[in-house]
Design an enzyme around this catalytic site. Structure first.
Site, short mmCIF file in Angstrom:
data_model
loop_
_atom_site.label_atom_id
_atom_site.label_comp_id
_atom_site.label_asym_id
_atom_site.label_seq_id
_atom_site.Cartn_x
_atom_site.Cartn_y
_atom_site.Cartn_z
N ASP A 364 34.35 37.42 28.44
CA ASP A 364 34.34 36.55 27.26
C ASP A 364 33.27 35.46 27.35
OD1 ASP A 364 35.08 35.17 25.04
OD2 ASP A 364 37.12 34.71 25.71
N ARG A 440 45.82 30.29 20.80
CA ARG A 440 44.56 30.25 21.53
C ARG A 440 43.39 29.96 20.57
NH1 ARG A 440 40.80 34.05 25.19
NH2 ARG A 440 41.06 32.97 27.16
N LYS A 473 35.80 46.46 27.62
CA LYS A 473 37.15 45.90 27.78
C LYS A 473 37.55 45.36 26.41
CE LYS A 473 39.44 42.10 30.34
NZ LYS A 473 39.14 41.04 31.32
N TRP A 474 38.49 46.03 25.77
CA TRP A 474 38.93 45.67 24.41
C TRP A 474 40.14 44.77 24.54
CZ3 TRP A 474 37.92 48.65 19.51
CH2 TRP A 474 38.71 48.19 18.44
N ASP A 475 39.95 43.50 24.25
CA ASP A 475 41.01 42.51 24.47
C ASP A 475 41.70 42.16 23.15
OD1 ASP A 475 42.57 40.71 25.85
OD2 ASP A 475 40.88 39.64 26.75
N ASN A 477 44.02 38.73 22.24
CA ASN A 477 44.56 37.57 22.95
C ASN A 477 45.55 36.71 22.20
OD1 ASN A 477 43.75 37.52 25.65
ND2 ASN A 477 41.63 37.10 25.04
N CYS A 523 43.35 45.83 26.85
CA CYS A 523 43.78 44.59 27.48
C CYS A 523 44.41 43.74 26.38
CB CYS A 523 42.55 43.89 28.06
SG CYS A 523 42.84 42.22 28.68
N ASP A 545 47.03 39.27 33.78
CA ASP A 545 46.09 38.22 34.16
C ASP A 545 46.48 37.61 35.50
OD1 ASP A 545 44.37 38.48 32.09
OD2 ASP A 545 45.18 36.85 30.89
C1 GLA Z 1 42.36 37.62 28.41
C2 GLA Z 1 42.12 38.71 29.43
C3 GLA Z 1 41.30 38.15 30.57
C4 GLA Z 1 40.00 37.61 30.03
C5 GLA Z 1 40.25 36.59 28.96
C6 GLA Z 1 38.97 36.18 28.27
O1 GLA Z 1 43.20 36.65 28.89
O2 GLA Z 1 43.33 39.23 29.90
O3 GLA Z 1 41.08 39.13 31.55
O4 GLA Z 1 39.23 38.68 29.54
O5 GLA Z 1 41.13 37.09 27.96
O6 GLA Z 1 39.17 35.25 27.28
#
Ligand code: GLA
Length: 728
Positions: A364, A440, A473-475, A477, A523, A545
């Site tokens: 990120d 967030r 890595k497709w997040d 959050n 993710c 995490d």
């Molecule tokens: C999430 C992911 C982390 C990281 C952060 C970045 O929390 O699980 O591994 O990539 O976002 O903001």
């Protein structure tokens, strides 16, 4: 024959290698009843198990007690509002405003393959499928109950398709995917609960009368509960006892429930959570409910685990990486957070390449003007103030160092501080007149809208086309709130949660279709969207995490209970650990991460020299054992969660000629003798050599007496034991 039909008794029997599932059509009205699910039995008239021979009998014999029949009959798919007061599977709002549904059998089909579930992830491969075509004649609603039989893995999957055959719109207010009624036999139930950084903790407790459930209304499968439920005897262990399970192939709101009735029968149901669900079905339209994976094992949790692992590896994960080693990656999140630039990334990459690491993942903070979590989601444009020289330059330089390059994205989100939000504030979920709920610092994009999905896809795919990016890595959050879409009419707002999930699936499908060589890792704030649905798109999912080796023991134990190790994202990170502040030996961090995809999450230029020196050896160990870890049979030997002292698990190759035992002694013990650990899954006739020693032991000895493990000095010490059959 995986599926047989006894026409005279109207009984269907689904057989896997070790299990049978029986369904019967009963009485003149053709109710669809559940007869049996358990260890494999011969075909026979087992309909007595439904107790329709005793009071209240069936409606054609005793319609005076039709209600009692409805309320006790073990059904395959529970109707609503017509006498069965237990949990229903389906309910509607008809044109006349009624909610009742009751289905009966019309006909059936036996297919030689698996029908595609439109727009949804679902299992594939060799299987047979029984389709029971059922009907609610009063509503004009056709309901297909689908059962697919995967013989080898002892798995049956279920799903449901509902078609409106009436002339009017019908609003579906609940459509579950599976239901099982059976006698209780004092079962306990087991689920996986958690929170951020504490995902999938195993919880087992007695069943009581009434309803007990887990679920999510967060728009994703969630950190908090998991779309999985098992019911098992109190005496069921890893190696003995009955265990039944349901696992949902879906990444959104779900419910998993067990209800113990007045007569001690249980009804287990699973499906899309009915809260805030209302789907408008116009005439001739079809709604497909996602798939549920059913498992039964007569000999303990370990067998269930191995069946699910095999099933997901073979029938759910499509990626070309499913059965190959993944590159050892180094991710800069815990190394730099948002504070990085080309120079810093290249210095990490340079040292990483010297140590044998194979891929750099830029996390990120590389786009828009994002230097913390308050901005720029949605503006997928490289920040050239940080990534000086541009993305292609960075990727080329990383490639020159011999490393692959991967990137982090969070396509489903939008920051209020972004160009995208300035231009399209209505693209975020919101309810007019309400203050939208930030989480967030971000809002969620309305992925039910095609133009929003197209924008997101164009931005992300453009980035991928601009350089040699081999991993994403497709997040995701934050969880969903304020479910209002500016594009949907009032009577379709209840479709939004599900339409969102369908939107995510469509985007990921497009991505892996255009970039078939891409290694995709899902993710969600750690492991909040670790579910079988996501496995259909990505062969691996970031597990949590929390990268502390001790915390990971419990998280990975719960995850590996139902997911193959090949899918579990696990990295070595820096100490004191960023989540819990604990110090653990570097060696143990490596040993624990080996039970997953393996990688690093630290600034390799900054960690102590002695830790850096261990990396080449760890990478070598990964390469040496990953085929075994990825493809082998997993056995849980001991659990730190239960014994509060040590953890132990092992992986055995399918031919039983090789095994890797991981032992972590979380607590140092003074003046203790060695611990004797009973292994599992070996061939009792074979002799195994313990690598690095002259010791050779029989599989029978190792499983019945055990492997001697010396007491380790300090806390969180660990050992790997590699066993190979003599003469291998
Ligand atoms: C999430 C992911 C982390 C990281 C952060 C970045 O929390 O699980 O591994 O990539 O976002 O903001």
């Amino acid at each position: 024959m995986a599926i047989t039909f006894d026409e005279s008794n109207k009984i269907f029997k689904l057989d896997t290698a070790h299990t049978s599932y029986m369904i019967a059509v009963v009485d003149e009205e053709q109710f669809v009843g559940h007869v049996y699910y358990g260890a494999k039995i011969r075909m026979q008239d087992a309909s007595c198990l439904m107790r329709t021979f005793e009071n209240p009998l069936v409606p054609s014999v005793n319609n005076r007690e039709r209600c009692s029949f409805m309320d006790t009959f073990p059904t395959e798919y529970a109707g609503h509002g017509i006498g069965d007061y237990r949990e229903s599977c389906i309910s509607v709002r008809s044109k006349a405003g009624h909610s009742a549904v009751g289905i009966t059998y019309r006909s059936h089909r036996i297919l030689e393959q698996k029908p595609v579930l439109e727009g949804l992830p679902s299992s594939f491969g060799e299987c047979r499928t029984l389709v029971l075509d059922c009907m609610d004649a009063a509503l004009g609603l056709e309901v297909e109950l689908l059962y697919s039989v995967f013989e080898e893995e002892d798995i049956i999957t279920r799903s449901v398709r509902v078609k409106n055959k009436s002339a009017d719109d019908i609003y579906l207010t609940k459509v579950y995917s599976a239901c099982i009624d059976m006698d209780s036999e004092d079962y306990e139930w087991l689920t996986l609960h958690g929170s951020w950084a504490r995902e999938r903790q195993i919880e087992r407790r007695p069943l009581s009368h009434g309803k007990q459930s887990v679920g999510s209304i967060r728009g994703e499968s969630s950190h908090q509960e998991h779309p999985f439920i098992a019911w098992l005897h109190p005496y069921t262990t890893q190696t003995q006892g009955d265990v039944y399970a349901m696992h949902f192939v879906y990444s959104g709101n779900f419910t998993a429930q067990i209800e113990k009735s007045q007569f001690d029968s249980i009804r287990v149901t699973m499906g899309i959570n009915a809260e805030d669900f209302c789907w408008k079905l116009e005439p001739e339209e079809v709604f497909t409910a996602p798939e549920v994976v059913l498992s039964y094992a007569a000999d303990g949790l370990g067998t269930m685990t191995r069946n699910l692992h095999d099933f997901y590896r073979k029938h759910m994960i499509r990626s070309k990486y499913a059965h190959t080693k993944r590159p050892v990656l180094i991710n800069n999140w815990e190394a730099t957070y948002f504070d990085f630039n080309t120079e810093k990334l290249l210095s990490i990459a340079k040292r990483a390449s010297e140590l044998g690491i194979e891929m750099l993942v830029m996390d990120d903070g590389w786009f828009g003007h994002r230097n913390d979590d308050s901005t720029s989601l949605g503006d997928w444009v490289v920040n050239e103030e940080k990534i000086t020289g541009g993305l292609k330059h960075l990727v080329d330089e990383v490639n020159k160092l011999g490393l692959k390059f991967g990137i982090w994205v969070e396509p489903e989100m939008i920051s209020p501080d972004s160009r995208l939000y300035e231009e399209h504030p209505d693209w975020a979920f919101a309810i007019p007149g309400r203050i939208p709920t930030l989480s967030r610092n971000q809002y969620v994009l309305d992925l039910s809208r095609k133009e929003v999905r197209d924008y997101v896809y164009d931005m992300i795919s453009g980035i991928l086309r601009s350089a040699n990016i081999e991993y994403v890595k497709w997040d995701m959050n934050r969880q969903l709130t304020d479910m209002g879409s500016a594009a949907l009419p009032a009577d379709r707002q209840g479709e939004l949660y599900h339409r969102y999930v369908l939107g995510v699936y469509e985007l990921q499908e497009r991505l892996i279709s255009e970039f078939p060589d891409l290694l995709l890792e899902n993710c969600s704030g750690g492991g909040a969207r670790f579910d079988p649905g996501m496995l259909y798109y990505s062969p691996q999912i970031w597990c949590s995490d929390d990268t502390d080796a001790v915390e990971r023991l419990g998280i990975q134990e719960g995850t590996a209970l139902i997911y193959p190790l090949s899918a579990i994202g696990a990295h070595v990170s820096v100490c004191p650990n960023h989540t819990v502040g604990r110090n653990t030996p570097f060696e143990t961090r490596g040993n624990v991460a080996l039970a997953g995809t393996f990688g690093y999450e630290l600034d390799v230029t900054k960690i102590p020299e002695e830790d850096q020196k261990m990396i080449p050896e760890q990478v070598k160990t990964y390469h040496k054992y990953n085929d075994l870890v990825r493809e082998g049979d997993y056995y849980r030997i001991a659990s730190y969660r239960e014994n509060h002292e040590y953890d132990c698990y092992m992986v055995v190759s399918k031919d039983k000629k090789e095994a890797l035992v991981t032992y972590v002694q979380v607590k140092g013990r003074a003046n203790y003798k060695s611990r004797c650990i009973r292994l599992q899954g070996l061939d009792k006739e074979l002799d195994y050599r313990l690598e690095g020693t002259e010791q050779v032991c029989g599989g029978d000895l190792l499983m019945n007496a055990g492997l001697m493990v010396e007491n380790l000095w300090g806390d969180a010490g660990s050992r790997l034991f590699h066993l190979t059959a003599e003469g291998k």
